[in-house]
Write an enzyme that holds these catalytic residues in place. Structure first.
Site, PDB file in Angstrom:
ATOM      1  N   TYR A 162      18.597  57.965  38.997  1.00  0.00           N
ATOM      2  CA  TYR A 162      17.742  57.962  40.189  1.00  0.00           C
ATOM      3  C   TYR A 162      18.259  58.958  41.219  1.00  0.00           C
ATOM      4  O   TYR A 162      17.497  59.785  41.744  1.00  0.00           O
ATOM      5  CB  TYR A 162      17.706  56.557  40.777  1.00  0.00           C
ATOM      6  CG  TYR A 162      16.961  56.448  42.087  1.00  0.00           C
ATOM      7  CD1 TYR A 162      15.570  56.409  42.119  1.00  0.00           C
ATOM      8  CD2 TYR A 162      17.654  56.365  43.295  1.00  0.00           C
ATOM      9  CE1 TYR A 162      14.890  56.294  43.318  1.00  0.00           C
ATOM     10  CE2 TYR A 162      16.983  56.253  44.503  1.00  0.00           C
ATOM     11  CZ  TYR A 162      15.599  56.220  44.507  1.00  0.00           C
ATOM     12  OH  TYR A 162      14.932  56.116  45.707  1.00  0.00           O
ATOM     13  N   LYS A 166      16.424  62.456  42.555  1.00  0.00           N
ATOM     14  CA  LYS A 166      16.071  62.648  43.962  1.00  0.00           C
ATOM     15  C   LYS A 166      16.753  63.896  44.535  1.00  0.00           C
ATOM     16  O   LYS A 166      16.188  64.590  45.388  1.00  0.00           O
ATOM     17  CB  LYS A 166      16.441  61.412  44.775  1.00  0.00           C
ATOM     18  CG  LYS A 166      15.553  60.203  44.507  1.00  0.00           C
ATOM     19  CD  LYS A 166      14.120  60.433  44.961  1.00  0.00           C
ATOM     20  CE  LYS A 166      13.285  59.168  44.883  1.00  0.00           C
ATOM     21  NZ  LYS A 166      11.899  59.355  45.388  1.00  0.00           N
TER      22      LYS A 166
END
Length: 260
Positions: A162, A166
């Protein structure tokens, strides 16, 4: 009247963006969801100015259709694009904690496909409308987890896929800025803070408690996760005040590098 597209609008932060934008009925709000049939909370909002559109952000054809639908209603214009749709898979492991290399690769690819490539597709789909809008503001909901300095400071190794996806999204924002700043676009990678978007399992609750203790060591006064209402209110304040001079920034809901 301002027009907004919000992706990932079925629940959590995306739903709260739609809710708060809907409070001003002069706004025109387009809520993009993967599946209308399961977007029950969204469907129950008072919806004088809400149009629900079904599109998966990993499907560029579906996004093109969504942009066309918006264009028909707005006369080919869009003021704000809020890219909120994302994935954060459990069990949120570190890079050495997966049972197999294939499992690690699968997790990285899925996060990158949705959080990075999907957002790029979405921005590309709506760029023609944004060009005709009055504000030309594009927001990519990022995360403080994508800040290498914050990772080093807190020692948090989990949710690696994740965080990496990002961080890649932040670079994508910078690349869009390099191409479109002269046209007056405002691009912003915006972290919503640590937000309580769903009741956690008992296992996750224990992790959140440990995380809160860790965060309090680097951010004195940190009390724990915010409500979506608190986060979105602060995010909108940042979005509205952000100007083309500072386009491409990666900031928090405070408008700076304070992620909590």
């Amino acid at each position: 009247m301002a027009s907004y597209v919000v992706t990932g609008a079925a629940r959590g932060i995306g739903l709260e963006f739609v809710t708060q934008l809907n409070a001003n009925w002069s706004n025109s709000v387009f809520a993009v969801v993967r599946n209308k049939a399961t977007a029950n909370q969204l469907q129950n909002l008072p919806c004088k100015n809400i149009t629900i559109i079904e599109a998966d952000i990993t499907n560029s054809n579906a996004l093109a259709s969504a942009a066309n639908e918006v264009s028909k209603i707005t006369g080919g214009k869009l003021d704000y694009l809020i890219n909120n749709a994302a994935v954060l898979n459990p069990p949120r492991l570190g890079l050495t904690e997966f049972p197999t290399p294939d499992a690690l690769e699968k997790d990285l690819i899925q996060h990158f496909t949705v959080n990075t490539i999907g957002t790029i597709h979405c921005i590309n789909a709506f760029l023609p409308l944004l060009r005709n809008g009055s504000t030309k503001k594009v927001v990519a909901i990022s995360s403080g987890a994508a800040d290498p300095k914050a990772t080093l400071r807190t020692g948090r190794s989990g949710a690696a896929a994740y965080a990496i996806s990002k961080a890649a999204l932040n670079m994508a924002v910078a690349k869009f800025v390099a191409q479109f700043k002269t046209e007056g676009f405002v691009f912003l990678a915006l972290s919503p803070g640590m937000v309580n978007t769903a009741p956690p399992t008992s296992e996750m609750q224990a992790k959140f408690e440990g995380m809160t203790n860790t965060m309090a060591q680097v951010a004195p006064g940190f009390k724990g996760r915010m409500t979506p209402q608190e986060s979105v209110k602060l995010q909108l304040e940042v979005i509205y005040k952000w100007a083309v001079e500072d386009t491409g920034a990666f900031v928090s809901h405070h408008g700076n590098k304070e992620w909590l």
